[in-house]
Design an enzyme around this catalytic site. Sequence first.
Site, PDB file in Angstrom:
ATOM      1  N   ASP A   1      25.741  -5.971  38.768  1.00 61.93           N
ATOM      2  CA  ASP A   1      24.859  -5.493  39.837  1.00 61.93           C
ATOM      3  C   ASP A   1      25.052  -3.991  40.062  1.00 61.93           C
ATOM      4  O   ASP A   1      24.369  -3.392  40.897  1.00 61.93           O
ATOM      5  CB  ASP A   1      25.056  -6.280  41.139  1.00 61.93           C
TER       6      ASP A   1
ATOM      7  N   SER B   1      33.168 -10.252  40.110  1.00 59.32           N
ATOM      8  CA  SER B   1      32.730  -8.902  39.769  1.00 59.32           C
ATOM      9  C   SER B   1      33.829  -8.137  39.038  1.00 59.32           C
ATOM     10  O   SER B   1      34.240  -8.507  37.960  1.00 59.32           O
ATOM     11  CB  SER B   1      32.265  -8.162  41.025  1.00 59.32           C
TER      12      SER B   1
ATOM     13  N   ASP C   1      29.614  -8.450  37.132  1.00 66.53           N
ATOM     14  CA  ASP C   1      28.407  -9.248  37.414  1.00 66.53           C
ATOM     15  C   ASP C   1      27.159  -8.384  37.303  1.00 66.53           C
ATOM     16  O   ASP C   1      26.081  -8.776  37.741  1.00 66.53           O
ATOM     17  CB  ASP C   1      28.487  -9.911  38.786  1.00 66.53           C
TER      18      ASP C   1
ATOM     19  N   ASP D   1      29.587  -3.409  35.590  1.00 71.74           N
ATOM     20  CA  ASP D   1      30.743  -4.149  36.093  1.00 71.74           C
ATOM     21  C   ASP D   1      30.563  -5.634  35.744  1.00 71.74           C
ATOM     22  O   ASP D   1      29.629  -6.015  35.044  1.00 71.74           O
ATOM     23  CB  ASP D   1      30.951  -3.908  37.594  1.00 71.74           C
TER      24      ASP D   1
END
Length: 460
Positions: free
Chosen positions: A249, A98, A247, A245
């Site tokens: 999510d 992340s 990843d 960000d």
Amino acid sequence: MQELSCFKAYDIRGQLGTQLNEDVAYRIGRAFGEHLQPKQVVVGGDARATSEALKLAVANGLMDAGVDVLDIGLAGTEEIYFATSHLHVDGGIEVTASHNPIDYNGMKLVREHSKPISGDTGLNDIKLLAEQQPWLNQPISRKGSLRQVDVLSDYVAHLLTYIKPVNLKPMKLVVNSGNGAAGHVVDEIERQFAALNVPVEFIKVHHQPDPTFPNGIPNPLLPENRADTAQAVRAHNAHMGIAWDGDFDRCFLFDENGEFIEGYYIVGLLAEAFLQHQPGAKIIFDPRVYWNTVEMIENNGGVPVMSKTGHAFIKERMRAEDAVYGGEMSAHHYFRDFAYCDSGMIPWLLVAELMCVKNQSLSSMVADRITRFPSSGEVNSKLTDPKSAIERVRAAYAPQASKIDETDGIGMEFDGPDGKWRFNLRSSNTEPVVRLNVESAGDQALVALRLEELLTLLRQ
């Protein structure tokens, strides 16, 4: 037996070489397979340089445990959440660190129906198996298979069910994919918008995957990582900026002036968006700051429900309450129809639709809310003894508090002669840090005053 320090409270995260490598990744995959005994597991990875090799090592571990592996390629965490439920498989593993530094990587794990696997729901058991490796010197009874699958168009088609695309008016949106992990999803949304004649133009910033992170660590929560999005919004006269960000999510929104909007105020907007379609629905929120959220939910005919902070707690509470949406001030947003999981794509779609339906700019939709309930944002303090620092604050403030809440850390409300305000103070699950949030009813100066007082006491 080597202890694996990359296992954290909610996921796996470690420094490359010292804490996480291909051998450790193989052991994690093997342990996942041995513990859950799944028939099929889906895997994906973010845009980091090591994600592909770590993903293949995880896949090898799964296959040696007899699991058939479906690889969806370059993907964000929510694509794994989607694929696990959509393909009706028994689990999913996303290789991602992340927003962590470039020399880190990690994994997020789910079981069937995209249910999170964290400490007490299987992660500790997987850790123990990965450390002990009981399969050593045992013959492999069945080797699983590996095949590539593509769920991108199905995933984006699902994203578009959260809005009525016909509601979208001509808009210009700046989209900052960080270092490219979200780029392929934006491209597919653009393609499906074009097929539906949706008049949205995307201005793409840092769009191509680049594992060298030339544009900094993909973490728009850091003020130094916001300038590129803000400048692009202003340069192109865009209606809104969106940044993700690593990843994707979590998404972070900028208004038409390039101003960053705190995640707290987006929770209230998304609650309103859902309640327009589903009056009377339950909405979950976290206890750090919530006066604005609760008022927005109640004003729009919904039922506010408080939950402990953290994705595992919020997902569990959403399932128990059958809540349509849950939001955290940290820009994690959870959706019942997305397997109760968090998504960084659904929020901006909903906000864009709300802007068009209300015929209002993002700044005008949040300006009144920020004035009514100003907040400090989360302020972290690295302390040698967090526990005694929190007790110091409790002892000093509890006698004057009109309300004390211990859902997560300590929350106190005050209704004194200088105005109405509250704070929440909680320890991090993963580091020696305490996190402080302060908000007031309409008094920014009071927020600043109380924040300074509390930090002085905490950091003594």
